[in-house]
Design an enzyme around this catalytic site. Sequence first.
Site, PDB file in Angstrom:
ATOM      1  CB  SER A   1      73.653  87.248  23.551  1.00 12.23           C
ATOM      2  OG  SER A   1      73.195  86.645  22.373  1.00 12.23           O
TER       3      SER A   1
ATOM      4  CG  HIS B   1      73.416  81.978  22.743  1.00 18.94           C
ATOM      5  ND1 HIS B   1      72.465  81.953  23.728  1.00 18.94           N
ATOM      6  CD2 HIS B   1      73.593  83.293  22.455  1.00 18.94           C
ATOM      7  CE1 HIS B   1      72.104  83.186  24.031  1.00 18.94           C
ATOM      8  NE2 HIS B   1      72.770  84.020  23.267  1.00 18.94           N
TER       9      HIS B   1
ATOM     10  CG  ASP C   1      71.851  80.103  26.113  1.00 19.99           C
ATOM     11  OD1 ASP C   1      72.036  79.813  24.930  1.00 19.99           O
ATOM     12  OD2 ASP C   1      72.288  81.121  26.657  1.00 19.99           O
TER      13      ASP C   1
END
Lengths: 179, 249
Positions: A55, A95, A123
């Site tokens: 990701s 992230h 998210d």
Amino acid sequence: MFNEELKALRRMGFRQVLLQALNFAAVIASGLMMWKGLGLLTNSESPIVVVLSGSMEPAFHRGDLLFLTNPVNEPYQVGDITVYKIPGEDIPIVHRVIESHYLHDTPLDQEILTKGDNNPYDDISLYKNLKWLERRHVVGKVRGFLPYVGYVTIAMNDFPQLKYALLGIMGLFALIQRE
Amino acid sequence: MYSSLQRLNNLSTFVTTCTLALLAAISLSSFLLATTPTGELNVSPVQMYDYLILRCDRRRRGVRNDKKPPSSNSLLTLVRLSLSFPILILFDGRNGLTTRGLEPGLLSRLAPPTCKLWSSFDCLILVIPPCDNDGDDATTTITDLRPLFHWNTKQVFLYLCAEYTNGKGGSQLDNEVVIWDRIVRRRQDARIRIENGQNKYYFKEHSGNFRNVSEAQFTLKYNVMPYVGPLTYGEGGRTKSKVQFPKRT
């Protein structure tokens, strides 16, 4: 193949075997000390993590190693790449922080929203019941990067036989080494 | 003399040491080659729109792009849900947010007269104005990130963030929100010039509306991601004066 080693082991006697075992334990203990010491230095429970998902591509691919720190007195800035764990899940997620809100007087009580670079949405669907991520969920922010090295960990997780085989061989060598 | 195992041991130690030394040198070069880029930033807020989301999500955001056109049935369901807990409802089924999709006339046609809750949510669309001198390269405003691209640069992550506060005194909330970002992978793409740009992400306020917010400072920041070594951050540009959010009429 192990004939000479076994003969040497029998010749050594009980005390020597114990000493070997103690050496082995000392090696393990010093390894653990270094890991925990690094954790204390960086204020993070897991200062080195392996990237598990795609990701954050094209920057981080699966199998890359990340070095984290968790700064004590400053809030996380927008743009920091954080590794966090949702309570109840044990997978760390890597992230980037895209939103940060905190009261001016208590900057460490911040609410964070993250998003992976390669994901189209933020998210919020990963947060389960949380609306915002808090500082206590964050393991650390990424400071350094080493490509490909973490693949060993991923391989060991995917093939547990490899993990046991490696540990077995290391244990064997530690016991029969004469120095 | 030496057994083959010993030779293998020596060789592998040497290779490992050399590789680690090389990686350390590459990492350190990041510090030596770091330079600051130049750039200017102009941002002006254009319009405030109320949001009416068709495909709702139980969480506060979680926008899904729904390609189906709005139907009266789905609106009814949403109205019921919106009365039990506040949700932001996204109207536009196309990718992202376009000013065309949110014409005020269109919104009022769809909004049922009894549903008032949706009007308490505001969202902002920001448009970066066009450069004044078109075609004249010497004086146009361009953010030049080429100095950031050295041999250890894998990519540069650019992001535009808005910094503003909400409230005063003890309950002042400091906010920092990313509204646009871009990944720059090559040196050729490193000269950024955005005309009539829009925010990529919905700019929603923490409290739900923009009534009490202060003026905002917009900054263009970058993050250099290396092949090996430390990540570096910096600021590429900042609005010279703070930008006011328009008041609702």
